[in-house]
Design a protein around this motif. Structure first.
Motif, PDB file in Angstrom:
ATOM      1  N   HIS B  73      -2.469  -2.624   0.441  1.00  0.00           N
ATOM      2  CA  HIS B  73      -3.740  -3.064  -0.132  1.00  0.00           C
ATOM      3  C   HIS B  73      -4.762  -1.926  -0.145  1.00  0.00           C
ATOM      4  O   HIS B  73      -4.637  -0.964   0.593  1.00  0.00           O
ATOM      5  N   ASP B  74      -5.773  -2.091  -0.990  1.00  0.00           N
ATOM      6  CA  ASP B  74      -6.737  -1.019  -1.247  1.00  0.00           C
ATOM      7  C   ASP B  74      -7.282  -0.359   0.022  1.00  0.00           C
ATOM      8  O   ASP B  74      -7.331   0.866   0.118  1.00  0.00           O
ATOM      9  N   ARG B  77      -4.751   1.599   1.843  1.00  0.00           N
ATOM     10  CA  ARG B  77      -4.397   2.774   1.049  1.00  0.00           C
ATOM     11  C   ARG B  77      -5.412   3.898   1.253  1.00  0.00           C
ATOM     12  O   ARG B  77      -5.048   5.056   1.472  1.00  0.00           O
ATOM     13  N   GLU B 107      -8.051   7.164  -6.731  1.00  0.00           N
ATOM     14  CA  GLU B 107      -8.246   7.097  -5.281  1.00  0.00           C
ATOM     15  C   GLU B 107      -7.779   8.362  -4.572  1.00  0.00           C
ATOM     16  O   GLU B 107      -8.053   8.547  -3.390  1.00  0.00           O
ATOM     17  N   GLU B 278      -8.111  -7.483  -0.697  1.00  0.00           N
ATOM     18  CA  GLU B 278      -7.787  -6.108  -0.348  1.00  0.00           C
ATOM     19  C   GLU B 278      -8.171  -5.778   1.100  1.00  0.00           C
ATOM     20  O   GLU B 278      -8.011  -4.657   1.550  1.00  0.00           O
TER      21      GLU B 278
END
Lengths: 456, 456
Positions: B73-74, B77, B107, B278
């Motif tokens: 998940h964001d 990450r 990202e 997230e």
């Protein structure tokens, strides 16, 4: 014209068919239904009120009826089956794949099922039995027994020749054939062979040299939800299903997995409100009202429990009426904070990220979150309440109650789903109701209890 | 051994690695990481507390790091990217497909992105630009520009020869190649060609004779959610993506669509509680506490609104303290009934079954459901309350308030999501909060208002 535009236009047109057109302009309706995809027809039928739904359904061509039945929700399906001509249902069923037929098998009238089975040859009958042997929500229930299997010692040239022969004799390969299943001499699954490799690699190579042994087989008895997770994690498009001895039984294709994921998602979305994902949104009002009453009844009981807690403190409220004004604030904040933890933990359980191994760790962290947020909001609410009622003691009491309630909310939000899961109760369905009962009781009890003890 | 068992064991072993083993038994860790699928590594990393997460992450092999980053998940990450060596990230990025790289492009640190792009040949760079030209949540953002296209006038024999040449020159066909895209002379998409047909049909046939023209192309600018619905409805495994002129830009494969469906489901599940799908469940406590405060703050405001309504009737409560006991029952039932309607309508909007065309019809039916259930529960609660407090007037008042509130609940449950959707606000996120504010206010106002008017 793009895919979505064509179907949108058709869908729109289907929905807007008025009762007269349905009767009088048979040609136009026929043309619309012929061009529309079964899923679009299913969507249109579901979005139509009953009095227009059935006339349209009767005009859906026989060979599309089966696919439409697969696409609609349970309640609508039952209604459409009831309204269909049995002979037509037999034809519709004959157009379905084995796994699709198995999905609606139990819902078709006995006479239709008998007629369909009677018309099957021995091989098809055996395949249907193979699928029906497993519950619908397992890998075995999802599988289609039409997998094409090849032996590892064959050359790709032989495989191609075999596929061409199959294609001629059966008028095509099974739908969604993008891989073949590789088996050994004992018909045990050993891996998959991508058609891309069959077509693009040197035809003199053997299957053994090019097949993919990293895709392990799926046991027929594992739950459908786990199959979905495997497909997601591995980016699979099809996988072999085997029995306990490793013998190949069939294959699962990604289109069925997508349906599993969507159904699971619908269930998780709808259950907390006590509505069924299979409810017919355009069904008769009486039935819909009835469906929702179970949940309203359960909620009423829990609301009376909360009311009983308040009733214990009637004297206190009688003395300080401000308490009645402020008490819903404490309970409401507890409900929200608890629901946040609950939602995270329910998803963690579904993703198998929360287990007994890390439950204790998670619990202690959630309680820390509860303490931090409890402190933050205790201060805010204390000031607001103290100013509003010009009473610092009330501020102090609501602060203490808020902290207690948010702490309990974190604890219950984490423990309730773990407990329900252990008991075999779906946390998505029952978690919210149990949680808010706890947070209401703790919220009212702590606030009114502290007030009684401190102010009276 | 079955797929799920192997990965379960690995996952279990990865999760149970204690800090000492991570440092001392490098061999065992290396072996575990080599055998585990990136998704299993991602799961293990997400379920580990931060102090064990990063040491394990550092030991993930470079070529697997990219896939692991895609799976988490964001929030996790971002943490993993911060903790990774830039050179390793460059290697990890080079192992990704174009659509995957595009997903995490924004990202990655600027230096890493520059290094990756610098190492690309002109063709790959053009492909990356093609994907990046579209927002992530559109068909263009989902697509992979690696589609293999063939002309309709080629024979299947020519296609096979072309695929073999591609395979030799590129060391394999792109992953998930189960269909080819058929284009005309102007490179405009006309349909898809199943590899099953390439391999199993007579090689002297032309593409034009066997390709599937029923699968229409997807416009690059439609939202990802619509792409998902198309794949679901048509049981697609891959589809061509085209620009406004119908020129083929790339293809979308079902594995990406499955991720879209899962993300959407997570979003719908988590949003109503004000938690982000997230969020890192094992992240630092402070960050998690902070994330949830926005929602608690909004809820506090609405709780104060409800409290203000109660405050209007302090005199009444002062006279009849039973009202304070009963008032949460009315509000709570209104909240549940409204949430039921809200949930159904939100799903109906997502499935595009609810539109302005049938909104009025649906609204009237929901209000009928509200009236029916309002009457049922009004009677039940009236008797219970009248008996409890030995006061028929209180029974009559709570009955009238219950009916009013459930009717308003049905009305708001149907109207609020339609209104929010029109305003471009996500009903799954904001619907619940707006709804319960309405049902609380109406519940308290009707009950206390009627009591004031009737009893005082």
């Amino acid at each position: 014209m793009h895919a979505q535009d064509t179907q949108d236009t058709l869908l729109q047109a289907l929905r807007e068919l008025d009762p007269e057109t349905l009767v009088q302009d048979a040609k136009r309706v026929k043309r619309l239904l012929r061009d529309a995809h079964p899923a679009a027809i299913a969507d249109a039928l579901e979005a139509l009120p009953p009095e227009r739904r059935l006339p349209l359904w009767r005009r859906v061509p026989g060979q599309a009826k089966g696919d439409v039945l697969l696409e609609v929700h349970d309640e609508v399906r039952a209604e459409l089956i009831r309204a269909a001509d049995p002979d037509e249902l037999v034809i519709a069923a004959q157009y379905l794949d084995m796994d699709e037929l198995a999905d609606i098998y139990g819902e078709l009238p006995r006479a239709v099922v008998n007629a369909v089975v009677r018309a099957m040859d021995r091989q098809r009958k055996a395949r249907l039995d193979a699928v029906l042997a497993y519950p619908e929500d397992t890998a075995g229930g999802l599988m289609n027994p039409d997998a094409i299997s090849v032996r590892a010692d064959a050359t790709l040239r032989t495989v191609i020749r075999y596929l061409r022969r199959l294609h001629r004799s059966q008028g095509g390969l099974p739908e969604q054939t993008d891989t073949l299943m590789v088996v050994n001499r004992e018909a045990r699954y050993v891996g998959i062979l991508h058609l891309a490799d069959v077509v693009a690699q040197d035809p003199e190579l053997t299957v053994a040299e090019v097949y993919d042994s990293s895709v392990e087989a799926i046991a027929a008895d594992i739950p459908a939800a786990r199959v979905a997770r495997l497909f997601e994690d591995r980016d699979l498009t099809s996988a072999g299903v085997v029995d306990a001895d490793g013998h190949l039984l069939g294959r699962i294709t990604v289109d069925d997995v997508v349906d599993v994921i969507r159904d699971e998602a619908d269930h998780n979305l709808m259950s907390p409100a006590g509505v069924s994902e299979e409810e017919d949104m355009f069904g008769p009002v009486w039935r819909r009202a009835w469906h929702r009453n179970l949940w309203l009844g359960i909620n009423l009981l829990t609301a009376f429990v909360a009311a009983a807690v308040i009733a214990l403190f009637q004297d206190t409220i009688d003395h300080i009426v401000a308490l009645a004004v402020l008490m819903p604030i404490v309970a409401s904040m507890g409900g929200i904070a608890g629901t946040q933890t609950l939602t995270l933990v329910i998803r963690g359980i579904a993703l198998e990220q929360v287990s007994t191994a890390n439950a204790r760790w998670l619990l202690s962290k959630e309680m820390l979150v509860g303490i931090i947020n409890g402190l933050v909001w205790a201060v805010v609410v204390a000031f607001a309440a103290a100013l509003w009622f010009d009473s610092p003691p009330i501020g102090a009491i609501i602060a203490a109650a808020m902290l207690t309630t948010l702490l309990f909310a974190a604890l219950s939000g984490a423990l309730i789903p773990l407990l329900l899961d252990k008991l075999g109760i779906d946390p998505a369905l029952a978690g919210g109701v149990v949680l808010t009962t706890v947070t209401d009781v703790v919220g009212f009890l702590s606030f009114l209890g502290l007030a009684t003890w401190y102010l009276l």
